[in-house]
Design a protein around this motif. Sequence first.
Motif, short mmCIF file in Angstrom:
data_model
loop_
_atom_site.label_atom_id
_atom_site.label_comp_id
_atom_site.label_asym_id
_atom_site.label_seq_id
_atom_site.Cartn_x
_atom_site.Cartn_y
_atom_site.Cartn_z
N VAL A 947 0.84 -1.20 0.00
CA VAL A 947 0.00 0.00 0.00
C VAL A 947 0.87 1.25 0.00
O VAL A 947 0.61 2.22 -0.72
N GLU A 948 1.93 1.25 0.78
CA GLU A 948 2.84 2.40 0.84
C GLU A 948 3.53 2.62 -0.49
O GLU A 948 3.74 3.77 -0.90
N ILE A 949 3.87 1.55 -1.19
CA ILE A 949 4.53 1.69 -2.49
C ILE A 949 3.55 2.22 -3.53
O ILE A 949 3.89 3.10 -4.34
N ILE A 950 2.33 1.69 -3.55
CA ILE A 950 1.34 2.16 -4.52
C ILE A 950 1.03 3.64 -4.29
O ILE A 950 0.90 4.42 -5.24
N CYS A 951 0.92 4.03 -3.03
CA CYS A 951 0.67 5.45 -2.75
C CYS A 951 1.84 6.32 -3.20
O CYS A 951 1.65 7.46 -3.63
N ALA A 952 3.06 5.79 -3.10
CA ALA A 952 4.22 6.56 -3.55
C ALA A 952 4.18 6.82 -5.04
O ALA A 952 4.71 7.83 -5.52
N SER A 953 3.52 5.93 -5.81
CA SER A 953 3.50 6.10 -7.27
C SER A 953 2.79 7.37 -7.70
O SER A 953 3.16 7.98 -8.70
N VAL A 954 1.77 7.80 -6.96
CA VAL A 954 1.05 9.01 -7.36
C VAL A 954 1.82 10.27 -6.99
O VAL A 954 1.48 11.36 -7.47
N PHE A 955 2.85 10.15 -6.16
CA PHE A 955 3.68 11.30 -5.82
C PHE A 955 4.93 11.37 -6.68
O PHE A 955 5.41 12.46 -6.98
N LEU A 956 5.44 10.22 -7.09
CA LEU A 956 6.68 10.21 -7.86
C LEU A 956 6.43 10.43 -9.33
O LEU A 956 7.27 11.00 -10.02
N GLY A 957 5.31 9.96 -9.86
CA GLY A 957 4.96 10.25 -11.24
C GLY A 957 5.97 9.75 -12.25
O GLY A 957 6.51 10.52 -13.03
N GLY A 958 6.26 8.46 -12.24
CA GLY A 958 7.20 7.92 -13.20
C GLY A 958 8.62 8.31 -12.85
O GLY A 958 9.09 8.09 -11.74
N THR A 959 9.32 8.92 -13.81
CA THR A 959 10.71 9.29 -13.58
C THR A 959 10.85 10.75 -13.16
O THR A 959 11.97 11.23 -13.01
N SER A 966 1.91 17.99 -10.52
CA SER A 966 0.93 16.93 -10.32
C SER A 966 1.01 16.30 -8.95
O SER A 966 0.20 15.43 -8.63
N VAL A 967 1.97 16.69 -8.12
CA VAL A 967 2.12 16.07 -6.80
C VAL A 967 0.99 16.53 -5.89
O VAL A 967 0.78 17.73 -5.73
N PRO A 968 0.25 15.61 -5.29
CA PRO A 968 -0.83 16.02 -4.38
C PRO A 968 -0.29 16.81 -3.20
O PRO A 968 0.77 16.49 -2.65
N GLY A 969 -1.01 17.83 -2.81
CA GLY A 969 -0.63 18.66 -1.68
C GLY A 969 -1.46 18.40 -0.44
O GLY A 969 -1.23 19.02 0.59
N SER A 970 -2.43 17.51 -0.54
CA SER A 970 -3.27 17.17 0.61
C SER A 970 -3.54 15.68 0.58
O SER A 970 -3.50 15.04 -0.48
N LYS A 971 -3.82 15.11 1.73
CA LYS A 971 -4.08 13.68 1.81
C LYS A 971 -5.39 13.32 1.12
O LYS A 971 -5.53 12.21 0.59
#
Length: 1220
Positions: A947-959, A966-971
């Motif tokens: 779950v922690e890795i999948i959530c990291a994918s929406v913050f890292l955005g590929g390379t 595009s990085v979320p600023g709120s939970k």
Amino acid sequence: MVLNLKRKLTPASTYAPAKRRQVDEQDQEPDSERESGLEEDAESFGGFRSEHDESPASDEDNGGGEEEDQDEDQAEDNVSGALEDTTAGRRSGKPVKTTGSELRSAQEARDLFMSSSFKLQIDALLPNVRPKTSRIPPLDRFLFALHSILTSLSSHETRHPLDAANELRKQGIAVPYPDPAPGKETNWKVGFEKPSDVNVVGSWANKCSVKGQDGAKFGVDLAVEMPASLFQEKDYMNNRFFHKRAYYLACIASAILDKKSGLNATVSYHSTAGDPRLITLIVLPVQDKSETDFSPLNAEIRILATLPSPPPFPLHRLSPMQSNLRISSSSSVPTPLYNNALLLALTPKSHLLSVYNLQSEVPAFAGALALLRIWANQRGYGNGSRLCVHGFEGKGTWWKGVLEVLVRGEEVEKVLRKGKRRPLGRGLSSYQMFRAALDFLAKCDFENEVVFVKSGGGHRYSPEEYRQGHEATFVDSSSPVNLLAGVPLSSLEMLKHDAQLTLGVLNDSTATSDAFSETFLKDQRSVPSRFDAFVSIDLSSAKLPQLPPDQPSKFTALLSSLSTILRRGLGSRTKAFGLLHPSSPAYPLTSPHPSSPTTIAIGLIYNTEHAFRLVEHGPAVDDPDTSFAEFWGDKAELRRFKDGKIGQSVVWDVRNSDERASIPVKVVEYLLDRHFSIPSRAVKTWQAPFDSLLRVPESISSLIQREAGAAVGFKGALTAFDDLVRTLRGSEDLPLSILNVHPVSEYLRYTSVFNPLPVPAELAPALPKSARYVQVIEVILEFEKSGRWPDDIRAIQKIKLAFFERVAAALMQTQKFRRASVVLGDGVTRNEIQDQAILEIVTNQGWVFSARIWHDREATLLGRILNERSHISKTVRKTEEGQAKERQLALEAREVYLRRFVHGPKHHRAVANMAHRFSAYAGTVRLVKRWLATHWLLHGHISEEVVEIICASVFLGGTQFGDGPSVPGSKERGFARVVELLAEWKIEEGLFVPLYAANGMGLSEGEQSSKPTGGTNKNGVWKVRTEEDTDGGMWTANGPDSIVAFRVRALAKATWGVLHGMESRKLDVKSLFVHPTDDYDFLINLDKSMLPRYYQNVGADPKVWDRSATYANLQPAENEPFRPGFDPAQLLFDDLQRVYQDSFKIFHDCLGGDTFGVVWDPSVRKPRPFRVLGGFSSVPVKKDEKSKDKGMVTLNEVAVMAEIQRLGAVLIKKIVNQSS
């Protein structure tokens, strides 16, 4: 209210691809074989498949969805025939030569587009957004009929505006006079004469029309030129032109509706962007399947009443700084918006010719304009029934102007800006022009730049006049109209933000397969995943100190003032924010004025560097400027700062991290109340309901915090860990020095659902049984290297026990710990070569740690058992007795070793870095874990680490590892992005997350390939890969399997649909976390009062632990043992899952759940021949006298449920059978 997950059974053949079924099993690899059966396995558990998975793609998503016309079918047949000829030649063995033109086309596709596939996608997209040519003839016939009617209308004598309006009212038509409407004192008259000219203008005439959003109709603009004899020289003042135009259009509407006209059509009014001055007529056909019924085209005719050329009044009177609304004889306030609206009546023909010339000069112009309009429509910069960005309704000419400035260049006065934009080459492709347009939008400073497209004859008004009258200015080459008049800077900043985001996607070379979909196909208007905070405002109580005369209505004036106030108040806290509301609808001819929305929305995109600051600094105490104090009102105060300076400031008081994260929303609420008298009850946000999901009940947390007497939360846990590390390293009584103490617990990386709380041993008995759970924090001890360790894997496990005894004794001597005891095994694992021993450490403050010992020699010894030593003869090893069992035990032990001691610490460090780097990451993980737990999936089927890795994918955005747009600023936004990902994720493709490279922890390719990952993907179908786990099975080896994976997708789709209720203020956050139970065959209800974690339940009932509701004088037993980590519900769940793994699947909320959900395995419910050790409790099938199968058995469901009842004893309250 619960998520809608309807149970629907579908034959397995529906999901099994025909081609795949024809492949011989010997030719299939294990992975592909498992993937081909995912959907069939999921379907076999019928209640765990969403109905959304079975529905075919909608017609609209497939490019219109209507049957192709004969001409188009013929063209497709020709293309397919050519393809068949080519493939036939290849099958026959004849070489197919590539022509020079084909090579040149391939080279151009690579040079002019991102890739050849991208070009093909664009070529396939453009015809699908154009109107179908076979459906245009009925429209042409209708236009010819309408033209003949308009050019043969008789004149109406001039009369007083009120008398003329009364005459039309008798016919059921109201004249839409803009306010202030004509009165009895009006000394001018209105009249009607047939149009001096009628022309089709706009995008339809130039064949640039593009399909809109939400089923919007193609617009066919019909310019009706009003004769010059109807006007006087002073008609540019005080709305006189707009009043005459309103009457003129009302007369045309009356003529069209006249039965003598022969037109079978409906007519309505429409005010562009809600501006009563920009009135048009909307003409739609009646669906009677006649020759003039163009309803299949999905188009509408918009009749625009325009001024003749040359205009009847001087143009210098319409400059931005002229005052043409004279409320009193002494008032002379410039009216730039009014003047611009009047100039628009002169532009339809000039804009038509301008676009025509651009199409002639630039072959790719039409394609580039279509791509730009598609991109804008997908992001709400246009018309739509959903929430759109304010200011861009009816701004179709603006998008043409953006491309024109790229083609023709720019001319700017030197006093405004140094340099100018040079024109681009005219041989660019449509995609290159589109990219250039995005680059212009992403870099243009609309606040400080005045953009003038280069024109051969120059521009009529000076840049300074535009700058003083408008927030932003963009003037094309064909008219003096400011195309950005009325567009607030906040909307332009939102446009700039989206352009930057799209350029980032297009520039990411690793995401080319998804770039096209992200740019053109995906609807980006979803507010949950687009904005960090979403605020819905009821405007019924809003007040404006004074309505500016230049504004057409109170609504537009309110939005303009709202944008200015919020932009100043938020400042650098946001990267951008958007005012959102639906497009203006058409209204009937009986209504004289358009209706305005009663609610609007504000979407905030945080600048996380400044969004949560506590102090807003103002001018110094001796500064005479009072604007700061006037703007902030009572919030502004004088303060002395640490550097000794005294100045005005605004301080936002917060008590915890949740309140600090809501500071931008608090700013909005305060400014709405301060400047517009909008109370907080009229402002709706959703952050507080999400926050409450991550907090334990106040009655429990307050009791623990009051009695603990120590720091609580993540900060307290980290402080306790640091104290433990210092104590261990400072001990001199250990045989080996401790090299490292590795944290591996979610409580030490900010990702546990609830804040960790210490529970002193003396407090635990005083707590109610349903709130007595004590979390355990896991750590790993690494000792210095030494040759004194034994070279036997079993002996190493024994030595660990001796080490723990010495460590426990050393800790107890410090008087800082209440208990340090050695724990051996979990009562289930019987593997002597697997690490099982732990040291349970309880501090005086109530923190509990669980320590393990990491010895790197274990990996080598396990490798020997697994045939990884070449000097041992394989023949000897294969013939050795018990080798297979020993190897299996070693395989399990190595997997545990790699996960626990190799990947665990690295994963912890990477996730902790993510939490420090991205302020919203930890909250996102906590919400997603809470969501999965409430839907009975976390821990039992899905590990916390994945779950922690999948959530990291929406913050890292590929390379792209930077803090991009595009990085979320709120939970809340992060949660929505993860739900969207899970709903759309194709699990067979896997997911790669650069977790370690993004945090500066990546390995080289050689190091990555040489490391065994240990993940075998025994049951799991998710492949979540990182640099350290190239196989993607380290955290998913034990789940989720295919059934659970499809269950997650169904839940994510249902949750994603409910989240969109935010747009209509109907979202109930708690409904997202209420699990539907109808799909389970039977439910096991547990006794809530016996569950130590029940207080963590999302729907916990306080009466369960409220002693006053039961027996107030009941005293807790003093001899009750202190049991850290004791969770009987989880223990029972693990036992049932292990014992009955061949009979059913069981689900449970690990965070205080009081119910188990069970689904029978359909394969064991079918009759089968009896055999010994069948793996499940069976019962003979009732014999049929005529049946030949006499010895068939099936699952004994009643017996299994009775066994479960006995196993649960006091813990199970009842079992509810739901199977039919």
